[in-house]
Design an enzyme around this catalytic site. Structure first.
Site, PDB file in Angstrom:
ATOM      1  N   ARG A 147      18.394  18.177 -34.144  1.00  0.00           N
ATOM      2  CA  ARG A 147      17.155  17.789 -33.478  1.00  0.00           C
ATOM      3  C   ARG A 147      16.021  18.581 -34.117  1.00  0.00           C
ATOM      4  O   ARG A 147      16.222  19.687 -34.632  1.00  0.00           O
ATOM      5  CB  ARG A 147      17.225  18.095 -31.979  1.00  0.00           C
ATOM      6  CG  ARG A 147      18.352  17.369 -31.259  1.00  0.00           C
ATOM      7  CD  ARG A 147      18.431  17.797 -29.805  1.00  0.00           C
ATOM      8  NE  ARG A 147      19.488  17.082 -29.076  1.00  0.00           N
ATOM      9  CZ  ARG A 147      20.734  17.486 -28.975  1.00  0.00           C
ATOM     10  NH1 ARG A 147      21.091  18.629 -29.553  1.00  0.00           N
ATOM     11  NH2 ARG A 147      21.632  16.788 -28.304  1.00  0.00           N
ATOM     12  N   LYS A 171      20.987  21.280 -26.699  1.00  0.00           N
ATOM     13  CA  LYS A 171      20.675  20.933 -25.317  1.00  0.00           C
ATOM     14  C   LYS A 171      21.726  21.505 -24.376  1.00  0.00           C
ATOM     15  O   LYS A 171      22.907  21.531 -24.694  1.00  0.00           O
ATOM     16  CB  LYS A 171      20.624  19.413 -25.159  1.00  0.00           C
ATOM     17  CG  LYS A 171      19.299  18.782 -25.578  1.00  0.00           C
ATOM     18  CD  LYS A 171      19.283  17.317 -25.198  1.00  0.00           C
ATOM     19  CE  LYS A 171      17.932  16.698 -25.490  1.00  0.00           C
ATOM     20  NZ  LYS A 171      17.889  15.267 -25.105  1.00  0.00           N
ATOM     21  N   HIS A 245      13.141  12.283 -35.254  1.00  0.00           N
ATOM     22  CA  HIS A 245      14.416  11.859 -34.674  1.00  0.00           C
ATOM     23  C   HIS A 245      15.066  10.761 -35.505  1.00  0.00           C
ATOM     24  O   HIS A 245      16.293  10.578 -35.448  1.00  0.00           O
ATOM     25  CB  HIS A 245      14.217  11.384 -33.242  1.00  0.00           C
ATOM     26  CG  HIS A 245      15.340  11.756 -32.324  1.00  0.00           C
ATOM     27  ND1 HIS A 245      15.702  13.071 -32.069  1.00  0.00           N
ATOM     28  CD2 HIS A 245      16.217  10.995 -31.619  1.00  0.00           C
ATOM     29  CE1 HIS A 245      16.725  13.093 -31.243  1.00  0.00           C
ATOM     30  NE2 HIS A 245      17.066  11.863 -30.955  1.00  0.00           N
ATOM     31  N   ARG A 248      17.701  12.130 -37.670  1.00  0.00           N
ATOM     32  CA  ARG A 248      18.952  12.380 -36.935  1.00  0.00           C
ATOM     33  C   ARG A 248      19.738  11.077 -36.800  1.00  0.00           C
ATOM     34  O   ARG A 248      20.952  11.056 -36.979  1.00  0.00           O
ATOM     35  CB  ARG A 248      18.605  12.954 -35.561  1.00  0.00           C
ATOM     36  CG  ARG A 248      19.778  13.282 -34.656  1.00  0.00           C
ATOM     37  CD  ARG A 248      19.253  14.088 -33.476  1.00  0.00           C
ATOM     38  NE  ARG A 248      20.141  14.074 -32.319  1.00  0.00           N
ATOM     39  CZ  ARG A 248      21.134  14.941 -32.126  1.00  0.00           C
ATOM     40  NH1 ARG A 248      21.396  15.847 -33.034  1.00  0.00           N
ATOM     41  NH2 ARG A 248      21.858  14.887 -31.016  1.00  0.00           N
ATOM     42  N   HIS A 271      26.369  15.737 -28.879  1.00  0.00           N
ATOM     43  CA  HIS A 271      26.315  14.800 -27.754  1.00  0.00           C
ATOM     44  C   HIS A 271      27.338  15.200 -26.692  1.00  0.00           C
ATOM     45  O   HIS A 271      28.483  15.530 -27.022  1.00  0.00           O
ATOM     46  CB  HIS A 271      26.623  13.376 -28.221  1.00  0.00           C
ATOM     47  CG  HIS A 271      25.490  12.740 -28.961  1.00  0.00           C
ATOM     48  ND1 HIS A 271      25.665  11.661 -29.815  1.00  0.00           N
ATOM     49  CD2 HIS A 271      24.157  13.009 -28.975  1.00  0.00           C
ATOM     50  CE1 HIS A 271      24.497  11.316 -30.317  1.00  0.00           C
ATOM     51  NE2 HIS A 271      23.576  12.107 -29.822  1.00  0.00           N
ATOM     52  N   TYR A 280      25.702   4.222 -32.562  1.00  0.00           N
ATOM     53  CA  TYR A 280      25.525   4.090 -34.000  1.00  0.00           C
ATOM     54  C   TYR A 280      26.594   3.206 -34.640  1.00  0.00           C
ATOM     55  O   TYR A 280      26.410   2.707 -35.742  1.00  0.00           O
ATOM     56  CB  TYR A 280      25.519   5.475 -34.648  1.00  0.00           C
ATOM     57  CG  TYR A 280      24.417   6.344 -34.123  1.00  0.00           C
ATOM     58  CD1 TYR A 280      23.102   6.158 -34.536  1.00  0.00           C
ATOM     59  CD2 TYR A 280      24.669   7.339 -33.186  1.00  0.00           C
ATOM     60  CE1 TYR A 280      22.078   6.942 -34.039  1.00  0.00           C
ATOM     61  CE2 TYR A 280      23.649   8.127 -32.680  1.00  0.00           C
ATOM     62  CZ  TYR A 280      22.357   7.925 -33.111  1.00  0.00           C
ATOM     63  OH  TYR A 280      21.346   8.701 -32.605  1.00  0.00           O
TER      64      TYR A 280
END
Length: 306
Positions: A147, A171, A245, A248, A271, A280
């Site tokens: 990120r 995160k 982003h 990414r 994730h 994706y």
């Protein structure tokens, strides 16, 4: 207890107990602005009804707010009232049955191999800003799938294997390893030579832990990286405006498209759920179909073009 008091206590809980990031807590606070505007800050919690919460959602819809933003608001309201029920501020949770709205199907934007090559070489071809730094930023974003905030906050102490790998805190304060390809490492080393010269020229002591700095020697911010990318992807550069982003997304698409296991890509991206990463796979599938239709002699469109 009033709505405003409950919200303030809940935000403290998110920050201190659940240790959510400042940005996440600010997001919650922003969502509660609409709730307070509609119900009033002095509204007693026990008097709030489900029908009123539904109306507040309807108002956002009438304002033509994006479905994703409405769902974020709904999630924030549900979490708030669940907290109030758990802490016995409420006997009945009025938000328990709130349903999210249907999101339009959107695939993440990503760059083709040629587009990403053009972008990464643009700093060398255009004397827009700080060439070596900007190339290193682009290469490392694309190479690692980080990120933009993770690259902005990257410290020298984060590297674990020369410049090949780094331990990143993402995160939810979850740690993971990310990796940098040879092109990224070479670009970084060239930038670090220029970084050292910058501090000498400015006659400043280099006590900045952040790897990437601005031209005044201070840490390069997320907003700064976004602005740099907008310059190189705008009319002065590739003329294909993108956000950080997108790099990414491009990393994830390239990894899956070249056969990487979805669980591995999930780990590299940080994730929490594999379903997020699986978005994706839809991109790579659609790309395969598109390539097939263009290449196969009996694929329909290719025949018509002939």
């Amino acid at each position: 207890m009033t709505l405003e008091t409950a919200i303030e206590e809940f935000l403290v809980y998110l920050s201190s107990v659940r240790t959510l990031s400042d940005n996440t807590v600010t997001g919650y606070r922003n969502d509660f602005v609409h709730l307070i505007e509609y119900l009033g800050k002095d509204r007693e919690l026990e008097s709030i009804k489900k029908e009123e919460l539904l109306i507040s959602i309807g108002i956002l819809s009438k304002k033509k707010m994006a479905a994703a933003s409405i769902n974020r608001y709904i999630a924030a309201v549900r979490t708030l009232f669940a907290y109030c029920k758990k802490t016995c501020y409420l006997e009945i949770n009025p938000a328990l049955e709130l349903k999210t709205v249907k999101l339009p199907k959107r695939l993440p934007k990503f760059l083709t191999e040629k587009e990403i090559d053009d972008l990464c070489s643009m700093p060398e071809r255009k004397e827009l800003l700080w060439q070596s730094r900007d190339k290193a930023v682009f290469e490392m974003l694309y190479s690692s799938g980080c990120r933009v905030s993770e690259i902005a906050n990257l410290k020298f102490s984060d590297f674990t294997d020369g410049f090949h790998a780094a331990l990143i805190r993402g995160k939810g304060k979850k740690d993971r390893y990310v990796y940098f390809a040879q092109d990224a490492q070479e670009a970084l080393k060239k930038y670090l030579d220029d970084r050292e010269k910058l501090f000498v020229d400015l006659k400043l002591e280099d006590n900045v832990e952040n790897v990437f700095v601005n031209q005044k020697g201070g840490p390069l911010s997320v907003r700064g990286i976004s602005w740099i990318l907008s310059r190189y992807s705008g009319a002065e550069g590739t003329n294909h405006q993108i956000s950080p982003h997108a790099l990414r997304h491009t990393f994830a698409t390239a990894m899956l498209g070249n056969g990487a296991d979805v669980r591995l890509v999930q780990e590299l991206l940080g994730h929490s759920s594999v379903s997020t990463t699986q978005r994706y796979t839809h991109i790579t599938t659609e790309k395969l179909i598109e390539t097939y239709n263009k290449a196969h002699p009996h694929a329909g469109d290719s025949n018509e073009q002939k």
